[in-house]
Scaffold this active site. Structure first.
Site, PDB file in Angstrom:
ATOM      1  CB  SER A 163      -0.954  -0.030   1.204  1.00 43.40           C
ATOM      2  OG  SER A 163      -1.803   1.105   1.194  1.00 43.40           O
ATOM      3  CE1 TYR A 177       0.631   4.977  -6.031  1.00 43.09           C
ATOM      4  CE2 TYR A 177       0.361   6.401  -4.109  1.00 43.09           C
ATOM      5  CZ  TYR A 177       1.044   5.397  -4.774  1.00 43.09           C
ATOM      6  OH  TYR A 177       2.122   4.789  -4.175  1.00 43.09           O
ATOM      7  CE  LYS A 181       0.047   1.881  -4.158  1.00 41.09           C
ATOM      8  NZ  LYS A 181       0.750   0.590  -4.305  1.00 41.09           N
TER       9      LYS A 181
END
Length: 273
Positions: A163, A177, A181
């Protein structure tokens, strides 16, 4: 439940192994005595990593967004080494830098496909393989007086996914993004709960800025006035992380040192809150 004692070389699978944190993790696994499967969408870079290893290994080309490719990667690992003891799902992409209104939909799909779906697919096929494996007791004498400790009962495998610090907080102009994550943390916790009793541990690491090609690309996208925050001056330690430091954390999470650790995300932030 049958168990066996681990008298052979353990096997680690690493995606994103062609560069950055993935490469450093494959190298560290090899230093610790693991045979390694180095997987990357860029097969040549995976082969370059393979050349750095001190133990037997294979390089595999994989597109983590495609189930057939991920399944083939796991099959190749098992055909060569017989099982998968540990896996690091490190493949990822940073995407573009733009506010939500301006972010291209196709780029959103690409980032989510690599980072979130890619981890989910890897877990799907890695866990399916681990469920077929006999649990292994690596050091029976160490746990002989603790019969309830999972390491004494034996484990089928341990998985760590990459992550990010940006999976813990929102960051402007990086919505896909961050979303991808964050998703990895939810997938990790779910998988950990589902397969804990099967002897499979699932965790994640959340690194801050790390000296990798991805960080270089990311900094190039930032406006000039923001680049300093992602560089050495943005951290109390006065530097960004080395990939090898993240690799150490991954290998620790996969090791016998933390048999009660599953469903966790380990922050590696260099003092930055």
């Amino acid at each position: 439940m049958a168990t066996s004692t681990n008298t052979r070389k353990p096997v680690a699978l690493v995606t994103g192994g062609g560069s950055g944190i993935g490469r450093a993790t494959a190298v560290r696994f090899a230093e610790l005595g693991y045979s390694c499967v180095v997987a990357d969408i860029d097969e040549q870079s995976a082969k370059e990593t393979l050349g750095m290893l001190q133990t037997p290994g294979i390089a595999v080309q994989v597109d983590v967004t495609m189930a057939t490719s991920v399944e083939a990667m796991v099959t190749a690992a098992v055909q060569r080494f017989g099982r998968i003891d540990c896996a690091f799902n490190g493949a990822g992409t940073e995407g573009s830098y733009a506010k939500i209104v301006d972010y291209p939909e196709e780029e959103y799909d690409r980032v989510m496909g690599v980072n979130a779906k890619g981890v989910w697919l890897c877990l799907k096929y890695e866990i399916a393989q681990m469920l077929q494996q006999e649990p292994v007791v690596s050091d029976p004498a160490r746990w002989a007086d603790k019969p309830d400790v999972c390491r004494f009962r034996g484990v089928r495998g341990s998985i760590v996914s990459a992550s990010s610090v940006n999976g813990l907080r929102g960051v402007q102009c990086l919505s896909p993004y961050c979303a991808s994550k964050w998703a990895i943390l939810g997938i990790t916790e779910t998988a950990a709960v589902e397969y804990a009793k099967d002897g499979i541990r699932v965790n994640a690491v959340c690194p801050a800025g790390t000296a990798t090609p991805m960080l270089d690309r990311f900094c190039e996208m930032l406006p000039l006035h923001l680049r300093g925050r992602e560089g050495p001056k943005g951290y109390p330690l006065g530097r960004v992380a080395a990939p090898e430091e993240i690799a150490e954390a991954v290998c620790w999470l996969c090791s016998d040192a933390c048999p009660f650790t599953t469903g966790e995300h380990l922050k590696i932030l260099g003092g930055r809150m």
